[in-house]
Write a protein that holds these residues in place. Structure first.
Motif, PDB file in Angstrom:
ATOM      1  N   ALA A 169     -13.430 -16.861  10.280  1.00  0.00           N
ATOM      2  CA  ALA A 169     -12.420 -15.812  10.401  1.00  0.00           C
ATOM      3  C   ALA A 169     -13.093 -14.594  11.022  1.00  0.00           C
ATOM      4  O   ALA A 169     -14.313 -14.422  10.921  1.00  0.00           O
ATOM      5  N   VAL A 170     -12.318 -13.759  11.695  1.00  0.00           N
ATOM      6  CA  VAL A 170     -12.885 -12.609  12.403  1.00  0.00           C
ATOM      7  C   VAL A 170     -12.151 -11.347  11.980  1.00  0.00           C
ATOM      8  O   VAL A 170     -11.008 -11.384  11.520  1.00  0.00           O
ATOM      9  N   ILE A 171     -12.837 -10.218  12.139  1.00  0.00           N
ATOM     10  CA  ILE A 171     -12.256  -8.895  11.910  1.00  0.00           C
ATOM     11  C   ILE A 171     -12.508  -8.065  13.157  1.00  0.00           C
ATOM     12  O   ILE A 171     -13.658  -7.900  13.581  1.00  0.00           O
ATOM     13  N   SER A 172     -11.445  -7.562  13.752  1.00  0.00           N
ATOM     14  CA  SER A 172     -11.550  -6.738  14.952  1.00  0.00           C
ATOM     15  C   SER A 172     -10.304  -5.878  15.074  1.00  0.00           C
ATOM     16  O   SER A 172      -9.389  -5.966  14.253  1.00  0.00           O
ATOM     17  N   MET A 173     -10.278  -5.043  16.108  1.00  0.00           N
ATOM     18  CA  MET A 173      -9.158  -4.148  16.339  1.00  0.00           C
ATOM     19  C   MET A 173      -8.048  -4.887  17.095  1.00  0.00           C
ATOM     20  O   MET A 173      -8.310  -5.659  18.003  1.00  0.00           O
TER      21      MET A 173
ATOM     22  N   TRP B 106     -17.518  -9.956  11.594  1.00  0.00           N
ATOM     23  CA  TRP B 106     -17.019  -8.611  11.895  1.00  0.00           C
ATOM     24  C   TRP B 106     -17.305  -8.283  13.364  1.00  0.00           C
ATOM     25  O   TRP B 106     -18.419  -8.421  13.832  1.00  0.00           O
ATOM     26  N   GLY B 107     -16.285  -7.828  14.070  1.00  0.00           N
ATOM     27  CA  GLY B 107     -16.466  -7.428  15.464  1.00  0.00           C
ATOM     28  C   GLY B 107     -16.377  -8.575  16.444  1.00  0.00           C
ATOM     29  O   GLY B 107     -17.049  -8.540  17.484  1.00  0.00           O
ATOM     30  N   TYR B 108     -15.557  -9.573  16.148  1.00  0.00           N
ATOM     31  CA  TYR B 108     -15.404 -10.726  17.039  1.00  0.00           C
ATOM     32  C   TYR B 108     -13.925 -11.015  17.252  1.00  0.00           C
ATOM     33  O   TYR B 108     -13.064 -10.605  16.461  1.00  0.00           O
ATOM     34  N   ARG B 109     -13.635 -11.742  18.317  1.00  0.00           N
ATOM     35  CA  ARG B 109     -12.301 -12.233  18.622  1.00  0.00           C
ATOM     36  C   ARG B 109     -12.383 -13.698  19.009  1.00  0.00           C
ATOM     37  O   ARG B 109     -13.450 -14.210  19.352  1.00  0.00           O
ATOM     38  N   PHE B 110     -11.218 -14.361  18.962  1.00  0.00           N
ATOM     39  CA  PHE B 110     -11.165 -15.771  19.322  1.00  0.00           C
ATOM     40  C   PHE B 110     -11.011 -15.927  20.835  1.00  0.00           C
ATOM     41  O   PHE B 110     -10.302 -15.161  21.487  1.00  0.00           O
ATOM     42  N   THR B 111     -11.672 -16.955  21.337  1.00  0.00           N
ATOM     43  CA  THR B 111     -11.562 -17.266  22.753  1.00  0.00           C
ATOM     44  C   THR B 111     -10.209 -17.899  23.047  1.00  0.00           C
ATOM     45  O   THR B 111      -9.785 -18.801  22.319  1.00  0.00           O
ATOM     46  N   PRO B 112      -9.487 -17.474  24.080  1.00  0.00           N
ATOM     47  CA  PRO B 112      -8.199 -18.093  24.404  1.00  0.00           C
ATOM     48  C   PRO B 112      -8.368 -19.573  24.743  1.00  0.00           C
ATOM     49  O   PRO B 112      -9.337 -19.979  25.391  1.00  0.00           O
ATOM     50  N   VAL B 113      -7.413 -20.370  24.286  1.00  0.00           N
ATOM     51  CA  VAL B 113      -7.473 -21.819  24.505  1.00  0.00           C
ATOM     52  C   VAL B 113      -6.284 -22.340  25.302  1.00  0.00           C
ATOM     53  O   VAL B 113      -6.267 -23.511  25.672  1.00  0.00           O
TER      54      VAL B 113
ATOM     55  N   ASN C 122     -16.032  -4.664  20.776  1.00  0.00           N
ATOM     56  CA  ASN C 122     -16.338  -3.370  20.172  1.00  0.00           C
ATOM     57  C   ASN C 122     -15.408  -3.132  18.980  1.00  0.00           C
ATOM     58  O   ASN C 122     -14.183  -3.059  19.135  1.00  0.00           O
ATOM     59  N   THR C 123     -15.991  -2.995  17.810  1.00  0.00           N
ATOM     60  CA  THR C 123     -15.235  -2.782  16.577  1.00  0.00           C
ATOM     61  C   THR C 123     -15.996  -1.798  15.707  1.00  0.00           C
ATOM     62  O   THR C 123     -17.209  -1.956  15.507  1.00  0.00           O
ATOM     63  N   PRO C 124     -15.343  -0.757  15.207  1.00  0.00           N
ATOM     64  CA  PRO C 124     -16.056   0.181  14.318  1.00  0.00           C
ATOM     65  C   PRO C 124     -16.513  -0.522  13.046  1.00  0.00           C
ATOM     66  O   PRO C 124     -15.772  -1.308  12.461  1.00  0.00           O
ATOM     67  N   PRO C 125     -17.745  -0.233  12.597  1.00  0.00           N
ATOM     68  CA  PRO C 125     -18.255  -0.913  11.401  1.00  0.00           C
ATOM     69  C   PRO C 125     -17.744  -0.325  10.093  1.00  0.00           C
ATOM     70  O   PRO C 125     -18.028  -0.870   9.028  1.00  0.00           O
TER      71      PRO C 125
END
Length: 416
Positions: free
Chosen positions: A193-197, A316-323, A345-348
């Motif tokens: 799972a990822v956390i990003s803006m 933290w600070g990642y996104r999923f690659t489009p598929v 880029n995601t604030p910590p």
């Protein structure tokens, strides 16, 4: 007399570099924390909970059908064979007992004697006749005669009980075979799972997909946070379950799962991650359980797939690659990139700290004169009086200026 004492050998540890010595305690602490994490739900969806000291075992027998369905395949097949074998042996013994009590076994070669069952000359032949009767094979070599009322009664009993046994066991096997658990094998969750803006808000996201062309009807998604807590009164609640909103209010939890979808949880004031930052997340011992439910299109049976993410699997600070890509006349899903993520880029800081910073950045634009004066320590009444006095002075100055201008104009005209 002096004795030579052998001095103990001194083994010197190799001196590690300074960076290695500094990183070693952190590495050991991280390894120790990883070992302590115990999953509540495995990645494949199996619940890591074992029931012990169950004294009321009779409750399993009251629901014998579900108990048989829940058994493993080897035990289920063993019971299936055992039930049929026992019934055949029991009724075979009953047929042999009737023949023995009537004296049929003593008149096997007597053509004038009418036996209960023709050509029944021992227990083996009685066992075969029992199988033929219960399975309705009817080879025609061993048949019951009309001179044996007790045999006719036994035939009726075996036919009815045999039908009940067939319905029960075959139904049990059919339900076990058609269970939608295997359908869940083709419902996949992302490894991390990822956390990003997203849209200016900090969000927790994970991805789900369906590998089959037959779709899951009325698919819905739920998420639970599993984390032990302690109440204000000092009560310790192990593995407390907290709902994670993945679109229940907006209907986003209802999925049209034709292609992989990214499930998003907005971290706001009602979110359990509201005060969790990147550094805090690395120290947390928590687990997110995700549950995907729906009906199998082919059978109409309800299917449920589960997975979980521990704190080390939340990036933290990642996104999923489009598929999903557009091809000539259709959309293509690349499942090789289903689990891939990339850094962004995601604030910590936590979502709460981020909201406070945004509010502080917007605050100077909305400041009034009263707020500025309040920062200087003036009472509210003095602030209002000061504002009123300032406005009156400005009015008086403007009126005086207008009068002076009129007088100057009159003097200039009189001179002319």
């Amino acid at each position: 007399m002096e004795q030579d004492v052998e001095s103990p050998a001194i083994i010197r540890q190799p001196k590690l570099p300074k960076q290695a010595r500094e990183d070693l305690p952190k590495t050991l602490a991280e390894m120790d924390r990883t070992k302590k994490i115990q999953r509540y739900v495995q990645k494949d969806g199996k619940c890591n909970v074992h029931h012990g000291n169950v004294r009321e075992t009779y409750r399993y027998l009251t629901d014998i059908f579900t108990t048989l369905v829940d058994l493993k395949w080897r035990f289920n097949l063993f019971i299936f064979v055992l039930v049929y074998t026992v019934t055949w042996l029991f009724f075979g013994f009953m047929w042999w007992l009737i023949a023995y009590l009537r004296g049929d076994l003593d008149h096997i070669a007597d053509n004038q004697w009418t036996p209960c069952v023709n050509n029944l000359n021992g227990f083996v032949s009685a066992f075969l006749f029992s199988i033929e009767t219960e399975t309705t094979i009817g080879y025609g070599y061993r048949v019951i005669t009309d001179k044996c009322p007790e045999g006719i009664l036994l035939l009726l009993i075996q036919s009815v009980l045999g039908s009940i046994v067939n319905a029960f066991m075959v139904g049990c096997m059919f339900v076990k075979i058609s269970q939608p658990k295997k359908r869940a094998e083709t419902l996949v969750f992302s490894t991390n799972a990822v956390i990003s803006m997203r849209d200016g808000r900090l969000c927790l996201m994970f991805r789900v997909g369906d590998l089959r062309n037959s779709h899951i009807v009325e698919a819905s998604i739920r998420a639970k946070l599993i984390k032990s807590k302690q109440t204000k009164e000092g009560e310790f609640i192990p593995l407390n379950q907290t709902d994670i909103n993945v679109g229940y209010n907006t209907g986003d939890d209802r999925l049209f799962l034709v292609s992989p979808l990214i499930i998003c949880h907005e971290i706001n004031q009602t979110s359990p991650f509201w005060e969790i930052s990147q550094a805090h997340l690395a120290k947390e011992e928590l687990e997110i359980v995700v549950i995907l439910e729906g009906m199998v299109e082919a059978t109409g049976m309800t299917c449920q797939a589960r997975s979980s993410y521990v704190s080390s699997e939340i990036k933290w600070g990642y996104r999923f690659t489009p598929v999903l890509t557009l091809e000539d006349g259709f959309y293509e899903v690349d499942y090789n990139s289903f689990h891939n993520i990339y850094e962004t880029n995601t604030p910590p800081c936590s979502a709460k700290e981020l909201a406070d910073m945004v509010n502080r950045a917007r605050l100077p634009l909305t400041w009034s004169m009263a707020s500025k004066l309040s920062q200087q320590g003036l009472p509210e009444s003095e602030q209002e009086g000061q504002e009123t006095k300032t406005s009156l002075d400005n009015q008086g100055k403007s009126q005086q200026t207008e009068r002076n201008g009129d007088i100057a104009n009159i003097e200039s005209e009189s001179k002319v």
